[in-house]
Motif scaffolding. Structure first.
Motif, PDB file in Angstrom:
ATOM      1  N   THR A 197      38.916  44.819  38.748  1.00 38.57           N
ATOM      2  CA  THR A 197      37.465  44.911  38.593  1.00 38.57           C
ATOM      3  C   THR A 197      36.723  44.903  39.921  1.00 38.57           C
ATOM      4  OG1 THR A 197      37.348  42.500  38.327  1.00 38.57           O
ATOM      5  CG2 THR A 197      37.539  43.824  36.320  1.00 38.57           C
ATOM      6  N   SER A 198      37.423  44.761  41.032  1.00 40.16           N
ATOM      7  CA  SER A 198      36.786  44.705  42.347  1.00 40.16           C
ATOM      8  C   SER A 198      36.060  46.017  42.657  1.00 40.16           C
ATOM      9  CB  SER A 198      37.832  44.436  43.443  1.00 40.16           C
ATOM     10  OG  SER A 198      37.264  44.605  44.723  1.00 40.16           O
ATOM     11  N   ARG A 199      34.833  45.910  43.113  1.00 44.36           N
ATOM     12  CA  ARG A 199      34.036  47.085  43.467  1.00 44.36           C
ATOM     13  C   ARG A 199      34.191  47.454  44.935  1.00 44.36           C
ATOM     14  NH1 ARG A 199      30.990  49.171  39.760  1.00 44.36           N
ATOM     15  NH2 ARG A 199      30.542  48.006  37.845  1.00 44.36           N
ATOM     16  N   ALA A 200      34.815  46.585  45.725  1.00 40.77           N
ATOM     17  CA  ALA A 200      35.040  46.887  47.140  1.00 40.77           C
ATOM     18  C   ALA A 200      36.338  47.660  47.347  1.00 40.77           C
ATOM     19  CB  ALA A 200      35.065  45.596  47.961  1.00 40.77           C
ATOM     20  N   LEU A 201      37.276  47.523  46.433  1.00 38.65           N
ATOM     21  CA  LEU A 201      38.612  48.091  46.587  1.00 38.65           C
ATOM     22  C   LEU A 201      38.568  49.617  46.448  1.00 38.65           C
ATOM     23  CD1 LEU A 201      41.381  46.876  47.130  1.00 38.65           C
ATOM     24  CD2 LEU A 201      41.771  46.806  44.670  1.00 38.65           C
ATOM     25  N   GLU A 202      39.201  50.312  47.425  1.00 42.15           N
ATOM     26  CA  GLU A 202      39.228  51.771  47.409  1.00 42.15           C
ATOM     27  C   GLU A 202      40.646  52.347  47.437  1.00 42.15           C
ATOM     28  OE1 GLU A 202      36.848  53.262  50.589  1.00 42.15           O
ATOM     29  OE2 GLU A 202      35.018  52.245  49.929  1.00 42.15           O
ATOM     30  N   VAL A 203      41.609  51.590  47.983  1.00 39.61           N
ATOM     31  CA  VAL A 203      42.996  52.064  48.102  1.00 39.61           C
ATOM     32  C   VAL A 203      43.925  50.984  47.558  1.00 39.61           C
ATOM     33  CG1 VAL A 203      44.824  52.822  49.657  1.00 39.61           C
ATOM     34  CG2 VAL A 203      42.446  53.448  50.129  1.00 39.61           C
ATOM     35  N   VAL A 204      44.804  51.343  46.617  1.00 33.32           N
ATOM     36  CA  VAL A 204      45.756  50.402  46.027  1.00 33.32           C
ATOM     37  C   VAL A 204      47.137  51.034  46.042  1.00 33.32           C
ATOM     38  CG1 VAL A 204      46.417  49.100  43.978  1.00 33.32           C
ATOM     39  CG2 VAL A 204      43.996  49.384  44.528  1.00 33.32           C
ATOM     40  N   LYS A 205      48.109  50.304  46.634  1.00 30.50           N
ATOM     41  CA  LYS A 205      49.492  50.763  46.684  1.00 30.50           C
ATOM     42  C   LYS A 205      50.382  49.624  46.180  1.00 30.50           C
ATOM     43  CE  LYS A 205      48.473  53.660  50.718  1.00 30.50           C
ATOM     44  NZ  LYS A 205      48.821  53.963  52.128  1.00 30.50           N
ATOM     45  N   LEU A 206      51.001  49.827  45.028  1.00 28.67           N
ATOM     46  CA  LEU A 206      51.806  48.785  44.393  1.00 28.67           C
ATOM     47  C   LEU A 206      53.234  49.273  44.233  1.00 28.67           C
ATOM     48  CD1 LEU A 206      49.290  47.718  41.584  1.00 28.67           C
ATOM     49  CD2 LEU A 206      49.610  46.657  43.818  1.00 28.67           C
ATOM     50  N   ASN A 207      54.102  48.786  45.092  1.00 31.09           N
ATOM     51  CA  ASN A 207      55.518  49.117  44.984  1.00 31.09           C
ATOM     52  C   ASN A 207      56.251  47.873  44.484  1.00 31.09           C
ATOM     53  OD1 ASN A 207      57.876  50.602  45.153  1.00 31.09           O
ATOM     54  ND2 ASN A 207      58.233  50.074  47.283  1.00 31.09           N
ATOM     55  N   LEU A 208      55.966  47.530  43.235  1.00 27.89           N
ATOM     56  CA  LEU A 208      56.563  46.365  42.617  1.00 27.89           C
ATOM     57  C   LEU A 208      56.407  46.480  41.112  1.00 27.89           C
ATOM     58  CD1 LEU A 208      54.180  43.278  42.961  1.00 27.89           C
ATOM     59  CD2 LEU A 208      53.444  45.619  43.188  1.00 27.89           C
ATOM     60  N   LYS A 209      57.135  45.664  40.406  1.00 24.04           N
ATOM     61  CA  LYS A 209      57.061  45.658  38.956  1.00 24.04           C
ATOM     62  C   LYS A 209      55.941  44.717  38.527  1.00 24.04           C
ATOM     63  CE  LYS A 209      59.937  44.904  34.832  1.00 24.04           C
ATOM     64  NZ  LYS A 209      61.238  44.407  34.344  1.00 24.04           N
ATOM     65  N   PHE A 210      54.862  45.262  38.004  1.00 19.88           N
ATOM     66  CA  PHE A 210      53.701  44.450  37.681  1.00 19.88           C
ATOM     67  C   PHE A 210      53.278  44.676  36.238  1.00 19.88           C
ATOM     68  CE2 PHE A 210      52.035  48.540  38.732  1.00 19.88           C
ATOM     69  CZ  PHE A 210      50.901  48.690  37.967  1.00 19.88           C
ATOM     70  N   PHE A 211      52.457  43.780  35.734  1.00 16.61           N
ATOM     71  CA  PHE A 211      51.922  43.930  34.391  1.00 16.61           C
ATOM     72  C   PHE A 211      50.597  43.184  34.306  1.00 16.61           C
ATOM     73  CE2 PHE A 211      53.579  39.744  34.071  1.00 16.61           C
ATOM     74  CZ  PHE A 211      52.930  39.120  33.021  1.00 16.61           C
ATOM     75  N   ILE A 212      49.843  43.460  33.242  1.00 15.99           N
ATOM     76  CA  ILE A 212      48.582  42.777  32.986  1.00 15.99           C
ATOM     77  C   ILE A 212      48.684  42.135  31.607  1.00 15.99           C
ATOM     78  CG2 ILE A 212      46.079  43.031  32.901  1.00 15.99           C
ATOM     79  CD1 ILE A 212      46.444  45.738  34.245  1.00 15.99           C
ATOM     80  N   LYS A 213      48.448  40.839  31.540  1.00 16.23           N
ATOM     81  CA  LYS A 213      48.542  40.146  30.254  1.00 16.23           C
ATOM     82  C   LYS A 213      47.475  40.647  29.286  1.00 16.23           C
ATOM     83  CE  LYS A 213      50.796  35.705  31.089  1.00 16.23           C
ATOM     84  NZ  LYS A 213      50.627  34.234  31.087  1.00 16.23           N
ATOM     85  N   THR A 214      46.223  40.528  29.670  1.00 15.97           N
ATOM     86  CA  THR A 214      45.112  40.954  28.832  1.00 15.97           C
ATOM     87  C   THR A 214      44.270  41.943  29.615  1.00 15.97           C
ATOM     88  OG1 THR A 214      45.068  38.785  27.767  1.00 15.97           O
ATOM     89  CG2 THR A 214      43.146  40.210  27.454  1.00 15.97           C
ATOM     90  N   PRO A 215      44.341  43.228  29.297  1.00 22.33           N
ATOM     91  CA  PRO A 215      43.574  44.215  30.056  1.00 22.33           C
ATOM     92  C   PRO A 215      42.081  43.919  29.989  1.00 22.33           C
ATOM     93  CG  PRO A 215      45.180  45.273  28.622  1.00 22.33           C
ATOM     94  CD  PRO A 215      45.160  43.834  28.246  1.00 22.33           C
ATOM     95  N   PRO A 216      41.395  43.911  31.119  1.00 24.61           N
ATOM     96  CA  PRO A 216      39.952  43.689  31.112  1.00 24.61           C
ATOM     97  C   PRO A 216      39.237  44.858  30.450  1.00 24.61           C
ATOM     98  CG  PRO A 216      40.700  44.329  33.290  1.00 24.61           C
ATOM     99  CD  PRO A 216      41.928  44.116  32.464  1.00 24.61           C
TER     100      PRO A 216
END
Length: 376
Positions: free
Chosen positions: A152-171
């Motif tokens: 939900t961050s409004r400052a974030l512009e670049v995201v690089k995720l090289n890992l196994k991730f998940f979201i419990k409850t999607p916003p």
């Protein structure tokens, strides 16, 4: 004598004067930005002037390959990894300024709960770019939970995720409201992957997906975006997977498309009206091993029809090899009315198809022809 004494005193004073420390914090911070984060933080012991300069650094980049000494086995000990994590924890918790970039590359993460707190701190500091690269993520039994604030961050512009991730409850609502670049590596790609993560990014322009296939089920990868301009898709077969993957791409503003797939079975590529460059890389050594050659040929024809509006086309030798078995398909090679540049790799198969291929490129201006001498 007095003159010599005065000159000597002046030279001594010049040697003792710390002119660097007299510089403004902004300039000192710029100097430190060229150093690894560990070395930049170490300058805090130089003097009281330097004690908090490092905290003004806009980029925090942590890499345990640089901060720690590898043993002869090139593997980090648990104690060394713990010290590295303690160092990251101290630095990011002490940083109270704005963070432009937070980058973490770690070959052995011990305490995964800390990762969530680090990302949360970076988001609170209005981080613009986040890059998380865990070399051992393939061996993690449970997926990593990232904080909801990252989505939900409004400052974030670049995201690089090289890992196994998940979201419990999607916003609710949109994700990554201002993210223009998103790179993700999806381990054990299946129908539970967060497909909505791609389609709900309102300003996304560049998307890179690397998917690792293990299971033998039918998986559908749906990529739909009105803002997407660049898409790279790399599918990696792990341990001889016989997974059937259906890929759906709907991106009317897409300009660049790169696909690296070991077995292209089903591609539904629609509405690529803005496409100017397409690169398709297929390794023909897998064709016929896990899937029938007819199914692969059908998938290649389907994919080529979807990108026939492009101006630049490049493909690996696997395409031509598959087209040899696609001749039973009506109009198996589509017309490329706007293509001006063509690059291809050939081996000992498919030479007889080249006259037909070039005849379907009426506006071709140049081509790059590479012969694979390994199989010739």
């Amino acid at each position: 004598m007095d003159t010599e004494s005065h000159s000597s005193e002046r030279n001594s004073t010049s040697l003792e004067e710390d002119r660097i420390s007299c510089l403004p914090d902004e300039i000192l911070c710029h100097i430190l930005s060229f150093l690894p984060t560990k070395n930049a933080v170490a300058t805090c012991v130089l003097s009281s002037k330097w004690r908090l300069v490092w905290a003004l650094l806009p980029n925090l980049c942590f890499d345990d390959r640089l901060c720690l000494m590898y043993e002869n086995t090139r593997a980090l000990t648990e104690d060394a990894s713990t010290r590295f994590e303690d160092f990251v924890n101290r630095v990011i918790l002490c940083d109270s300024g704005k963070i432009n970039k937070f980058s973490l590359r770690c070959s052995r993460l011990i305490n995964f709960s800390r990762l969530k707190s680090w990302v949360s701190c970076a988001v609170m500091c209005n981080v613009v770019e986040i890059e998380l690269n865990l070399d051992n993520y393939k061996h993690i039994k449970e997926a990593i939970e990232l904080p909801e604030s990252i989505y939900t961050s409004r400052a974030l512009e670049v995201v690089k995720l090289n890992l196994k991730f998940f979201i419990k409850t999607p916003p609710p609502g949109n994700f990554f409201p201002n993210v223009k670049t998103l790179q993700v590596a999806l381990n054990n790609l299946d129908n539970n992957f967060p497909e909505w993560l791609f389609s709900n990014c309102p300003v996304l322009e560049y998307l890179s997906i690397k998917g690792y296939l293990y299971v033998g089920d039918l998986v559908t990868l749906n990529i739909s975006s009105l803002t997407l301009k660049r898409l790279t898709l790399e599918l990696v077969d792990c341990a001889g997977s016989d997974t059937e993957l259906e890929v759906v791409i709907r991106a009317p503003n897409l300009e660049y498309l790169y696909i690296n797939d070991y077995l292209p079975i089903s591609y539904m590529v629609d509405e690529l009206h803005s496409l100017t460059k397409a690169v398709i890389d297929i390794d023909c050594e897998y064709i016929g091993e896990f899937q029938s050659i007819d199914a692969v040929a059908q998938g290649v024809v389907q994919l080529l029809r979807g990108v026939n509006n492009t101006k630049f086309l490049s493909w690996a030798k696997g395409i031509l090899y598959a087209l040899v078995f696609a001749r039973q398909i009506e109009d198996f090679f589509p017309t490329f009315p706007f293509l001006t540049r063509f690059a291809l790799v050939v081996d000992d198969s498919g030479w007889h198809l080249l006259p037909l291929i070039f005849s379907r490129m009426p506006n071709l201006e140049s081509f790059v022809f590479e012969v694979d001498e390994v199989r010739m």
